[in-house]
Every structure is written in structure tokens, then in C-alpha cells.
Scaffold this active site. Structure first.
Site, short mmCIF file in Angstrom:
data_model
loop_
_atom_site.label_atom_id
_atom_site.label_comp_id
_atom_site.label_asym_id
_atom_site.label_seq_id
_atom_site.Cartn_x
_atom_site.Cartn_y
_atom_site.Cartn_z
N GLY A 1 0.79 -1.22 0.00
CA GLY A 1 0.00 0.00 0.00
C GLY A 1 0.82 1.26 0.00
O GLY A 1 0.28 2.36 0.03
N CYS A 2 2.13 1.12 -0.04
CA CYS A 2 3.02 2.27 -0.07
C CYS A 2 3.57 2.45 -1.48
O CYS A 2 3.86 1.47 -2.16
CB CYS A 2 4.19 2.08 0.90
SG CYS A 2 3.67 1.92 2.62
N ALA A 3 3.69 3.70 -1.91
CA ALA A 3 4.22 3.98 -3.24
C ALA A 3 5.70 3.63 -3.32
O ALA A 3 6.19 3.21 -4.36
CB ALA A 3 4.01 5.44 -3.59
#
Length: 136
Positions: free
Chosen positions: A49-51
């Protein structure tokens, strides 16, 4: 009231009126974090969920939450440092009860992070909350 390390961040942010100065402070906090052992950067510790690439490796020895964290983005590593100041060293029961969103709102971060960074921060908080609740 949060842990003393987090309260220091709140005080620093109150002193730094300009968001650019606050942004630099978060990056500096990330730079001051001890490096994470490369052996801990495995799929099990990667935060989805992190870029950017983010790893959080928790350990709950003696009923106390601790974790190592790292990212390939300096601002995100700084956000990990902020979360470390908020969570690390707390008994797991207390850590599970932290309202991280309310505490982080005191830093006014949400207004200054991109939506991708905000989503990543939420994913990191969910990971830490889940670890604390499971251990409690």
C-alpha cells in the site's frame, strides 16, 4: 499524552512554522534512524500500500513493542521515524490503544502529504496496530 519522543516532535513542529522546515525535519529524522539489517528486508516485513519500498520488522520482547523500519524514500523513512517515536518502547497493550491518526493530526501531516504518501502512512499504521493487537 504520547511518549516523550513523540511530544518532542510535536514541540519541534510547533516551533517550525514553515511546512518546508517541518518537511526537512522529518527527512532529517529518517537520516538519523539506525540502518535496518538487510536480512530483515523480506516480503514478510514489506508494507503493502506504499508507493515506495517500505519495511517494518516488529519484535515484541517482554511485552514491549519495538520495530526496525526502512524505506527507499527519505521522507517515508522520516515518517517511519515519527511512528517509531509514537509506538516503540510501549507495552503492547498501550501500543494497541494508540489513536495514531489523532496523534499524527497534531503534526498537521495530512494536509502536506500526497495522497500516495498518506495511503502509505495509513498502511504503516495498520501494520503496527495489527502487530500490537496480536501481541496484546
Amino acid at each position: 499524552m504520547a511518549q516523550p519522543a513523540f511530544e518532542e516532535i510535536v514541540e519541534t513542529f510547533e516551533f517550525l512554522e514553515d511546512w518546508e522546515d517541518r518537511y526537512r525535519e522529518v527527512i532529517d529524522m529518517g537520516r538519523r534512524m539506525p540502518p535496518m539489517d538487510a536480512a530483515l528486508k523480506v516480503p514478510a516485513t514489506k508494507v503493502d500500500g506504499c508507493a515506495s519500498q517500505v519495511w517494518i520488522a516488529p519484535h515484541t520482547e517482554g511485552g514491549v513493542l519495538e520495530f526496525d523500519g526502512d524505506s527507499d524514500a527519505m521522507i517515508v523513512k522520516g515518517l517511519i521515524a515519527v511512528l517509531h517515536a509514537l509506538y516503540a518502547g510501549l507495552p503492547v497493550g498501550e501500543a494497541a490503544g494508540i489513536d495514531a491518526r489523532a496523534e499524527l493530526a497534531r503534526l498537521n501531516l495530512a494536509d502536506h502529504l500526497s495522497s500516495q504518501r498518506s495511503n502509505g502512512l495509513r498502511a504503516m499504521i495498520q501494520r503496527l496496530d495489527g502487530i500490537a493487537r496480536e501481541a496484546a
